[in-house]
Design a protein around this motif. Structure first.
Motif, PDB file in Angstrom:
ATOM      1  N   MET A   1       1.318  13.592   9.770  1.00 62.92           N
ATOM      2  CA  MET A   1       1.733  13.487   8.378  1.00 62.92           C
ATOM      3  C   MET A   1       0.509  13.214   7.504  1.00 62.92           C
ATOM      4  SD  MET A   1       4.886  11.361   6.688  1.00 62.92           S
ATOM      5  CE  MET A   1       4.332   9.719   7.093  1.00 62.92           C
ATOM      6  N   ARG A   2       0.542  13.740   6.294  1.00 58.43           N
ATOM      7  CA  ARG A   2      -0.496  13.493   5.301  1.00 58.43           C
ATOM      8  C   ARG A   2       0.056  12.551   4.242  1.00 58.43           C
ATOM      9  NH1 ARG A   2      -1.279  19.255   2.997  1.00 58.43           N
ATOM     10  NH2 ARG A   2      -2.950  18.315   1.759  1.00 58.43           N
ATOM     11  N   LEU A   3      -0.781  11.620   3.777  1.00 61.82           N
ATOM     12  CA  LEU A   3      -0.423  10.720   2.691  1.00 61.82           C
ATOM     13  C   LEU A   3      -1.444  10.921   1.590  1.00 61.82           C
ATOM     14  CD1 LEU A   3       1.323   8.382   1.580  1.00 61.82           C
ATOM     15  CD2 LEU A   3      -0.337   6.805   2.621  1.00 61.82           C
ATOM     16  N   ILE A   4      -0.957  11.317   0.421  1.00 58.76           N
ATOM     17  CA  ILE A   4      -1.846  11.650  -0.687  1.00 58.76           C
ATOM     18  C   ILE A   4      -1.693  10.617  -1.792  1.00 58.76           C
ATOM     19  CG2 ILE A   4      -2.380  13.349  -2.483  1.00 58.76           C
ATOM     20  CD1 ILE A   4      -0.709  14.557   0.637  1.00 58.76           C
ATOM     21  N   GLY A   5      -2.823  10.112  -2.260  1.00 60.90           N
ATOM     22  CA  GLY A   5      -2.831   9.146  -3.346  1.00 60.90           C
ATOM     23  C   GLY A   5      -3.896   8.088  -3.108  1.00 60.90           C
ATOM     24  N   MET A   6      -4.274   7.387  -4.161  1.00 60.62           N
ATOM     25  CA  MET A   6      -5.348   6.398  -4.075  1.00 60.62           C
ATOM     26  C   MET A   6      -4.785   5.006  -3.795  1.00 60.62           C
ATOM     27  SD  MET A   6      -7.929   7.646  -7.084  1.00 60.62           S
ATOM     28  CE  MET A   6      -9.137   6.408  -6.568  1.00 60.62           C
ATOM     29  N   LEU A   7      -5.572   4.210  -3.095  1.00 65.70           N
ATOM     30  CA  LEU A   7      -5.129   2.886  -2.688  1.00 65.70           C
ATOM     31  C   LEU A   7      -5.170   1.867  -3.823  1.00 65.70           C
ATOM     32  CD1 LEU A   7      -6.718   2.624   0.872  1.00 65.70           C
ATOM     33  CD2 LEU A   7      -4.336   3.105   0.277  1.00 65.70           C
ATOM     34  N   ASP A   8      -5.600   2.276  -5.023  1.00 67.34           N
ATOM     35  CA  ASP A   8      -5.447   1.377  -6.162  1.00 67.34           C
ATOM     36  C   ASP A   8      -4.018   1.401  -6.697  1.00 67.34           C
ATOM     37  OD1 ASP A   8      -5.475   3.867  -7.352  1.00 67.34           O
ATOM     38  OD2 ASP A   8      -6.975   3.363  -8.866  1.00 67.34           O
ATOM     39  N   SER A   9      -3.218   2.356  -6.232  1.00 65.65           N
ATOM     40  CA  SER A   9      -1.791   2.368  -6.542  1.00 65.65           C
ATOM     41  C   SER A   9      -1.067   1.449  -5.570  1.00 65.65           C
ATOM     42  CB  SER A   9      -1.223   3.783  -6.409  1.00 65.65           C
ATOM     43  OG  SER A   9       0.185   3.745  -6.256  1.00 65.65           O
ATOM     44  N   PRO A  10      -0.284   0.480  -6.070  1.00 68.70           N
ATOM     45  CA  PRO A  10       0.439  -0.384  -5.140  1.00 68.70           C
ATOM     46  C   PRO A  10       1.432   0.386  -4.289  1.00 68.70           C
ATOM     47  CG  PRO A  10       1.218  -0.718  -7.397  1.00 68.70           C
ATOM     48  CD  PRO A  10       0.006   0.148  -7.482  1.00 68.70           C
ATOM     49  N   TYR A  11       1.929   1.491  -4.804  1.00 71.19           N
ATOM     50  CA  TYR A  11       2.914   2.279  -4.059  1.00 71.19           C
ATOM     51  C   TYR A  11       2.251   3.059  -2.920  1.00 71.19           C
ATOM     52  CZ  TYR A  11       5.523   1.197  -8.285  1.00 71.19           C
ATOM     53  OH  TYR A  11       6.120   0.536  -9.336  1.00 71.19           O
ATOM     54  N   VAL A  12       1.089   3.615  -3.182  1.00 72.61           N
ATOM     55  CA  VAL A  12       0.350   4.318  -2.129  1.00 72.61           C
ATOM     56  C   VAL A  12      -0.084   3.326  -1.053  1.00 72.61           C
ATOM     57  CG1 VAL A  12      -1.709   5.671  -1.584  1.00 72.61           C
ATOM     58  CG2 VAL A  12      -0.451   6.118  -3.700  1.00 72.61           C
ATOM     59  N   ARG A  13      -0.630   2.199  -1.496  1.00 78.28           N
ATOM     60  CA  ARG A  13      -1.119   1.213  -0.523  1.00 78.28           C
ATOM     61  C   ARG A  13       0.024   0.649   0.306  1.00 78.28           C
ATOM     62  NH1 ARG A  13      -3.839  -4.579  -1.100  1.00 78.28           N
ATOM     63  NH2 ARG A  13      -5.043  -4.538   0.840  1.00 78.28           N
ATOM     64  N   ARG A  14       1.153   0.382  -0.338  1.00 76.60           N
ATOM     65  CA  ARG A  14       2.338  -0.110   0.381  1.00 76.60           C
ATOM     66  C   ARG A  14       2.752   0.878   1.470  1.00 76.60           C
ATOM     67  NH1 ARG A  14       8.141   0.999  -1.146  1.00 76.60           N
ATOM     68  NH2 ARG A  14       9.356  -0.585  -0.053  1.00 76.60           N
ATOM     69  N   THR A  15       2.735   2.156   1.138  1.00 77.53           N
ATOM     70  CA  THR A  15       3.132   3.170   2.109  1.00 77.53           C
ATOM     71  C   THR A  15       2.142   3.241   3.257  1.00 77.53           C
ATOM     72  OG1 THR A  15       4.134   4.446   0.298  1.00 77.53           O
ATOM     73  CG2 THR A  15       3.781   5.586   2.380  1.00 77.53           C
ATOM     74  N   ALA A  16       0.849   3.254   2.938  1.00 78.34           N
ATOM     75  CA  ALA A  16      -0.174   3.320   3.983  1.00 78.34           C
ATOM     76  C   ALA A  16      -0.080   2.120   4.915  1.00 78.34           C
ATOM     77  CB  ALA A  16      -1.560   3.391   3.349  1.00 78.34           C
ATOM     78  N   LEU A  17       0.071   0.931   4.361  1.00 73.58           N
ATOM     79  CA  LEU A  17       0.159  -0.281   5.169  1.00 73.58           C
ATOM     80  C   LEU A  17       1.394  -0.253   6.068  1.00 73.58           C
ATOM     81  CD1 LEU A  17      -0.930  -2.852   2.468  1.00 73.58           C
ATOM     82  CD2 LEU A  17      -2.016  -2.607   4.707  1.00 73.58           C
ATOM     83  N   THR A  18       2.495   0.235   5.539  1.00 69.55           N
ATOM     84  CA  THR A  18       3.729   0.283   6.324  1.00 69.55           C
ATOM     85  C   THR A  18       3.604   1.275   7.468  1.00 69.55           C
ATOM     86  OG1 THR A  18       5.032  -0.309   4.367  1.00 69.55           O
ATOM     87  CG2 THR A  18       6.210   0.667   6.226  1.00 69.55           C
ATOM     88  N   LEU A 196      -4.952  -5.661   9.370  1.00 66.53           N
ATOM     89  CA  LEU A 196      -4.201  -4.527   8.817  1.00 66.53           C
ATOM     90  C   LEU A 196      -4.563  -4.296   7.361  1.00 66.53           C
ATOM     91  CD1 LEU A 196      -1.915  -2.384   8.962  1.00 66.53           C
ATOM     92  CD2 LEU A 196      -0.330  -4.218   8.302  1.00 66.53           C
ATOM     93  N   PHE A 197      -4.523  -5.341   6.561  1.00 66.62           N
ATOM     94  CA  PHE A 197      -4.804  -5.195   5.137  1.00 66.62           C
ATOM     95  C   PHE A 197      -6.279  -4.861   4.894  1.00 66.62           C
ATOM     96  CE2 PHE A 197      -0.596  -6.614   4.565  1.00 66.62           C
ATOM     97  CZ  PHE A 197      -0.234  -6.469   3.237  1.00 66.62           C
ATOM     98  N   ARG A 198      -7.158  -5.423   5.725  1.00 65.89           N
ATOM     99  CA  ARG A 198      -8.569  -5.089   5.570  1.00 65.89           C
ATOM    100  C   ARG A 198      -8.840  -3.628   5.893  1.00 65.89           C
ATOM    101  NH1 ARG A 198     -11.175 -10.500   8.480  1.00 65.89           N
ATOM    102  NH2 ARG A 198     -11.141 -11.833   6.632  1.00 65.89           N
ATOM    103  N   ALA A 199      -8.040  -3.068   6.779  1.00 63.73           N
ATOM    104  CA  ALA A 199      -8.219  -1.653   7.124  1.00 63.73           C
ATOM    105  C   ALA A 199      -7.749  -0.730   5.997  1.00 63.73           C
ATOM    106  CB  ALA A 199      -7.452  -1.332   8.405  1.00 63.73           C
ATOM    107  N   TRP A 200      -6.864  -1.244   5.120  1.00 62.99           N
ATOM    108  CA  TRP A 200      -6.352  -0.453   3.999  1.00 62.99           C
ATOM    109  C   TRP A 200      -6.511  -1.261   2.723  1.00 62.99           C
ATOM    110  CZ3 TRP A 200      -5.514   4.462   4.895  1.00 62.99           C
ATOM    111  CH2 TRP A 200      -5.296   4.856   6.231  1.00 62.99           C
TER     112      TRP A 200
END
Length: 203
Positions: A1-18, A196-200
């Motif tokens: 799966m691909r995840l598109i978006g920047m990690l300054d978005s709380p929604y993108v970061r939330r998804t990546a972390l999950t 985990l959070f340090r990785a993202w």
């Protein structure tokens, strides 16, 4: 799966972390909905972050729906959060409050930083700030004794609240001081100190 978006978005970061917490492999593509609009639009014409593209090429949008898809199809036996029904209800409530805080924080950023000063509407800004503070007050009350938020398995609420806390502290400290909500601030700091959070990290 691909995840598109920047990690300054709380929604993108939330998804990546999950996804990472669930050990679901994905490729992250850090595209801006502003600076790389055309490139983003070529993937998803709606240009909404986060966007996910399944291995079959289906384009998904909205962090909650992407996470729901991942839990239903990719997580196997893994799950997020507590198993006790009472704790599950609180986890869902706190996730909703965290998302509300994210929404109001993002609205405040957009209105104050992207709209020309002469076009900003102070009553709207005051209303958004009031809604954000109401969400944070409810979070501060409800997380008392909820030690399972950052336990194993990590809860969806724990991820969402920490991401919201960091976004607020970084982007609108002049609107809301996270230190006024010490339990939320402590949860955010504890989460950000994990591998985990340090990785993202927040970009």
């Amino acid at each position: 799966m691909r995840l598109i978006g920047m990690l300054d978005s709380p929604y993108v970061r939330r998804t990546a972390l999950t996804l990472a917490a669930l050990d679901i492999p994905f490729a992250h593509e850090s595209l801006s909905v502003f600076r790389q609009y055309g490139e983003f639009a070529a993937i998803n014409p709606v240009v909404k972050a986060p966007t996910a593209v399944t291995d079959e090429g289906v384009v998904l949008l909205d962090s909650t729906l992407i996470i729901d898809y991942a839990l239903k199809t990719l997580a196997g036996s893994k799950r997020l959060g507590p198993a006790d029904p009472r704790q599950i209800a609180l986890d869902v409530r706190l996730t909703g409050l965290g998302l509300a805080a994210c929404e109001k924080a993002v609205q405040s950023v957009y209105e104050r930083q992207l709209r020309p000063a002469e076009k900003q509407h102070q009553p709207w800004l005051d209303r958004v700030a009031g809604q954000l503070k109401a969400a944070l007050f409810a979070i501060e009350t409800d997380i008392l004794g909820a030690d399972w938020l950052l336990a194993t398995p990590l809860s969806e609420a724990g991820i969402t609240l920490a991401v919201a806390g960091t976004f607020i502290a970084e982007m609108i400290p002049d609107v809301v001081a996270l230190s006024d909500y010490p339990r939320h601030a402590a949860l955010t700091a504890a989460a950000e100190a994990t591998d985990l959070f340090r990785a993202w990290p927040y970009e």
